[in-house]
Design a protein around this motif. Structure first.
Motif, mmCIF file in Angstrom:
data_model
loop_
_atom_site.group_PDB
_atom_site.id
_atom_site.type_symbol
_atom_site.label_atom_id
_atom_site.label_comp_id
_atom_site.label_asym_id
_atom_site.label_seq_id
_atom_site.Cartn_x
_atom_site.Cartn_y
_atom_site.Cartn_z
ATOM 1 N N ASP A 91 0.812 -1.220 0.000
ATOM 2 C CA ASP A 91 0.000 0.000 0.000
ATOM 3 C C ASP A 91 0.839 1.262 0.000
ATOM 4 O O ASP A 91 0.306 2.364 -0.067
ATOM 5 C CB ASP A 91 -0.968 0.015 1.199
ATOM 6 C CG ASP A 91 -0.226 -0.050 2.537
ATOM 7 O OD1 ASP A 91 1.019 -0.048 2.544
ATOM 8 O OD2 ASP A 91 -0.897 -0.105 3.581
ATOM 9 N N ALA A 107 3.131 8.365 2.356
ATOM 10 C CA ALA A 107 1.867 7.910 2.930
ATOM 11 C C ALA A 107 1.141 7.086 1.878
ATOM 12 O O ALA A 107 1.215 7.395 0.694
ATOM 13 C CB ALA A 107 1.013 9.100 3.352
ATOM 14 N N PRO A 108 0.451 6.014 2.322
ATOM 15 C CA PRO A 108 -0.228 5.150 1.364
ATOM 16 C C PRO A 108 -1.195 5.905 0.443
ATOM 17 O O PRO A 108 -1.432 5.491 -0.678
ATOM 18 C CB PRO A 108 -0.991 4.171 2.258
ATOM 19 C CG PRO A 108 -0.228 4.124 3.518
ATOM 20 C CD PRO A 108 0.341 5.512 3.701
ATOM 21 N N THR A 109 -1.724 7.021 0.942
ATOM 22 C CA THR A 109 -2.743 7.721 0.168
ATOM 23 C C THR A 109 -2.153 8.611 -0.918
ATOM 24 O O THR A 109 -2.898 9.200 -1.707
ATOM 25 C CB THR A 109 -3.589 8.592 1.124
ATOM 26 O OG1 THR A 109 -2.690 9.215 2.043
ATOM 27 C CG2 THR A 109 -4.570 7.747 1.892
ATOM 28 N N LEU A 151 -1.626 -7.359 1.003
ATOM 29 C CA LEU A 151 -2.083 -7.059 -0.347
ATOM 30 C C LEU A 151 -1.319 -7.957 -1.307
ATOM 31 O O LEU A 151 -0.141 -8.253 -1.095
ATOM 32 C CB LEU A 151 -1.801 -5.588 -0.691
ATOM 33 C CG LEU A 151 -2.613 -4.555 0.094
ATOM 34 C CD1 LEU A 151 -2.010 -3.161 -0.081
ATOM 35 C CD2 LEU A 151 -4.064 -4.552 -0.376
ATOM 36 N N VAL A 208 2.744 -7.108 3.453
ATOM 37 C CA VAL A 208 1.994 -6.735 4.662
ATOM 38 C C VAL A 208 1.662 -5.244 4.586
ATOM 39 O O VAL A 208 2.500 -4.434 4.170
ATOM 40 C CB VAL A 208 2.836 -7.051 5.917
ATOM 41 C CG1 VAL A 208 2.148 -6.540 7.175
ATOM 42 C CG2 VAL A 208 3.101 -8.554 6.008
ATOM 43 N N ILE A 209 0.437 -4.875 4.966
ATOM 44 C CA ILE A 209 0.038 -3.462 4.873
ATOM 45 C C ILE A 209 0.818 -2.618 5.887
ATOM 46 O O ILE A 209 1.282 -3.133 6.920
ATOM 47 C CB ILE A 209 -1.489 -3.276 5.058
ATOM 48 C CG1 ILE A 209 -1.919 -3.566 6.497
ATOM 49 C CG2 ILE A 209 -2.270 -4.163 4.072
ATOM 50 C CD1 ILE A 209 -3.365 -3.155 6.774
ATOM 51 N N THR A 210 0.950 -1.332 5.590
ATOM 52 C CA THR A 210 1.746 -0.434 6.433
ATOM 53 C C THR A 210 1.307 -0.474 7.898
ATOM 54 O O THR A 210 2.147 -0.510 8.799
ATOM 55 C CB THR A 210 1.640 1.002 5.884
ATOM 56 O OG1 THR A 210 2.138 1.003 4.548
ATOM 57 C CG2 THR A 210 2.441 1.976 6.717
ATOM 58 N N ARG A 261 -6.937 -2.307 -1.021
ATOM 59 C CA ARG A 261 -6.133 -1.113 -0.823
ATOM 60 C C ARG A 261 -6.883 -0.084 0.030
ATOM 61 O O ARG A 261 -6.289 0.605 0.865
ATOM 62 C CB ARG A 261 -5.789 -0.509 -2.197
ATOM 63 C CG ARG A 261 -4.831 0.654 -2.149
ATOM 64 C CD ARG A 261 -4.309 0.992 -3.535
ATOM 65 N NE ARG A 261 -4.016 -0.224 -4.271
ATOM 66 C CZ ARG A 261 -2.998 -1.013 -3.990
ATOM 67 N NH1 ARG A 261 -2.159 -0.703 -3.036
ATOM 68 N NH2 ARG A 261 -2.814 -2.109 -4.674
ATOM 69 N N ALA A 307 -6.506 -1.034 3.554
ATOM 70 C CA ALA A 307 -5.141 -0.747 4.004
ATOM 71 C C ALA A 307 -4.987 0.739 4.305
ATOM 72 O O ALA A 307 -4.416 1.124 5.330
ATOM 73 C CB ALA A 307 -4.128 -1.186 2.942
ATOM 74 N N ASN A 308 -5.513 1.584 3.409
ATOM 75 C CA ASN A 308 -5.417 3.030 3.621
ATOM 76 C C ASN A 308 -6.190 3.453 4.865
ATOM 77 O O ASN A 308 -5.719 4.279 5.654
ATOM 78 C CB ASN A 308 -5.946 3.783 2.396
ATOM 79 C CG ASN A 308 -4.998 3.677 1.214
ATOM 80 O OD1 ASN A 308 -3.860 3.247 1.368
ATOM 81 N ND2 ASN A 308 -5.467 4.060 0.041
ATOM 82 N N HIS A 314 -4.265 2.463 7.931
ATOM 83 C CA HIS A 314 -3.108 3.340 8.137
ATOM 84 C C HIS A 314 -3.549 4.690 8.707
ATOM 85 O O HIS A 314 -2.949 5.195 9.659
ATOM 86 C CB HIS A 314 -2.368 3.559 6.824
ATOM 87 C CG HIS A 314 -1.316 4.624 6.896
ATOM 88 N ND1 HIS A 314 -0.106 4.430 7.534
ATOM 89 C CD2 HIS A 314 -1.316 5.918 6.471
ATOM 90 C CE1 HIS A 314 0.585 5.543 7.479
ATOM 91 N NE2 HIS A 314 -0.103 6.460 6.839
#
Lengths: 210, 327
Positions: free
Chosen positions: A17, A58-60, B200, B280-282, B304, B307-308, B311
């Motif tokens: 991500d 940042a993932p976004t 993911l 692995v997601i953040t 996703r 995941a966002n 986070h």
């Protein structure tokens, strides 16, 4: 922004991500550009062959970064001359695999060494261990199959051939490439202001020393 | 990414022995860590504390910047004699810790007086904790970070884990009283013994791999260090010897030819040539730092968007805690 088109169009692939892999034949130019002018939202850019992995702050940030990278790529002028820097690596040829490699190339030892020193190599990217550079540009006959079983210990300074690559082991590590020589040049020296003496795009040449 | 690379190397700070602290017992593997470095492009691993939530909260409790250097303790902690007063905090797995024999609670700041001895023992669950000292520990600074890289042998204290007799120092900061703040248990990194990691898929995730990786529990093998946590069970791994080396990212699940997956931790090599079907997601990366040999884990695929959202929620809670501790 006009819709980009053409064979040089980058492709983007998410890696988790918070990282994006950009595949483009201009990865090297993009890396140089991002080093000189970082993009907001990109914490780190890590090159490999014809690709760049961007670690995002940042993932976004992903969508904005994709747009910005595509826009940046459109402004880049291909730099076939690389970085313009040249690194000469003095090598004492004679590693444990030198004779095997010469025979594999169908050359005698002297001709093999001469061919290797004539090769115009280039740093494609760094990775594996601090200061280790993957060098492209080996002519087909000088490309060597990797060892079936890696050596547990390859001495620091070993000059090696593996698959399409040439390289120098900056410190003692395990390694599966074929060893053809040694250099005294240090490719990871923390006592220097720039510990790693080469960058992607640098031209590299081996120079035979007694 | 920074345009000019940070200055590579700075000498370790130090001082007369009446300052700082002396390591009496080193613990299983105690290293100086911070938030790590960003020079993967030179082949240098990121490094940094394996449980970054523990690092941030421990630093916030003593009034440090979130990326200040402290001690990462592993499985069994060190014994440290303080020559001067210090404000410390220990966050992470529930280690037994004492100050001159009296219990030292985790997740809060504690005042240490000159002459006192801090002992971090073992932990029944989880693997690591972060010991912060107000001011931040000194250490060999390499590419803008004091994180110890054990394999390359730089950073921290001479590029190695602590040994008895090592002298630790930290930057002077005006004294601050121990602040009390409630740190919500759900903000703390879970310490097992069963872990669920949200993942993911990548382009390497085939339907077969999805079936074999996602539908079952795995066990963390004894080969678990700062480079990666190897799992015990194996799956059928695709073979592609000509596969090119590509950059690794934190939390990547690597599948070597023997089919026993490796979850990459902060000291993993910068590039790898094995298939990497999952990441692995953040929000769950800190959990990797608490994977202890023998623990079990399952991998759950999320979107996703999930995941966002995870986070953002985690970051909001962490920043709120950090903000409250600054007041």
């Amino acid at each position: 922004m006009p819709a980009p088109s053409g064979p040089d169009l980058p492709t983007f692939e998410w890696l988790g991500d918070a990282a994006l892999t950009v595949r483009t034949p201009r990865a090297r130019e993009l890396y140089a550009s991002l080093r000189a002018h970082p993009l907001p939202g990109v914490q780190e850019a890590v090159p490999a062959l014809d690709l760049l992995t961007l670690l995002l702050a940042a993932p976004t940030a992903g969508e904005a970064v994709q747009e910005a990278v595509a826009a940046r790529l459109a402004t880049l002028i291909p730099a076939p001359g690389g970085s313009g820097r040249r690194v000469v690596v003095p090598v004492t040829f004679g590693g444990p695999d030198l004779d095997w490699c010469a025979a594999h190339a169908g050359l005698d030892r002297a001709a093999f060494v001469a061919a290797l020193c004539a090769a115009q190599l280039e740093v494609a990217f760094l990775g594996f261990t601090p200061g280790f550079a993957f060098l492209t540009g080996l002519p087909e006959p000088l490309r060597m199959p990797r060892l079936d079983a890696p050596r547990e210990r390859v001495p620091a300074g070993s000059v090696a051939l593996g698959g399409p690559w040439a390289g120098v082991y900056p410190r003692e590590t395990p390694g599966g490439w074929r060893l053809v020589g040694r250099t005294a040049m240090n490719f990871f020296d923390l006592s220097r202001a720039a510990p790693v003496p080469w960058q992607p795009g640098d031209r590299v040449q081996f120079e035979a020393r007694a | 990414m920074t345009a000019p690379l940070p200055r590579a190397s700075r000498p370790v700070g130090g001082g007369p022995l009446a300052t700082g602290a002396t390591v009496l017992r080193a613990g299983v593997q105690t290293t100086v860590q911070d938030a790590g470095r960003r020079v993967r492009a030179l082949g240098v691993p990121a490094g940094g504390a394996a449980d970054p939530v523990a690092r941030r909260l421990a630093n916030a409790l003593v009034g440090n910047a979130p990326d200040a250097a402290g001690l990462e303790v592993t499985l069994g902690g060190p014994t440290v004699l303080f020559h001067e007063a210090a404000l410390v905090s220990l966050c992470g797995a529930p280690f037994d810790a004492t100050l001159d024999g009296a219990p030292l609670p985790l997740w809060r700041a504690a005042q240490v007086q000159a002459g006192q001895t801090l002992t971090v023992g073992g932990t029944a669950r989880g693997l690591r904790a972060f010991l912060a000292v107000r001011g931040g520990l000194h250490g060999h600074e390499v590419f803008g970070s004091r994180a110890t890289d054990l394999r390359a042998g730089f950073g921290g204290v001479q590029g190695r884990a602590l040994r008895p007799g090592d002298h630790l120092t930290w930057a002077p900061l005006p004294a601050q009283a121990a602040r009390r703040a409630f740190i919500a248990p759900d903000l703390r990194t879970p310490t097992g013994p069963h872990h669920e990691l949200r993942v993911l898929g990548t382009g390497d995730l085939t339907p077969d791999l999805r079936d074999s990786l996602l539908a079952r529990p795995f066990t963390v093998s004894p080969q678990a260090d700062r480079m990666g946590a190897r799992l015990t069970e194996s799956v059928a791994a695709p073979r592609d010897p000509a596969r090119p080396s590509v950059p690794n990212v934190p939390g990547l699940l690597q599948l070597p030819p023997d089919g026993r997956p490796i979850l990459l931790l902060p000291d993993a090599g910068t590039h790898g040539g094995y298939p990497t079907p999952l990441v692995v997601i953040t929000a769950d990366l800190p959990r990797l730092g608490q994977l202890r040999p023998g623990d079990t884990l399952t991998l759950r695929e999320v979107t996703r968007e999930d995941a966002n959202a995870a986070h953002l929620a985690q970051e909001r809670a962490l920043r709120q805690a950090e903000w409250m501790l600054r007041q």
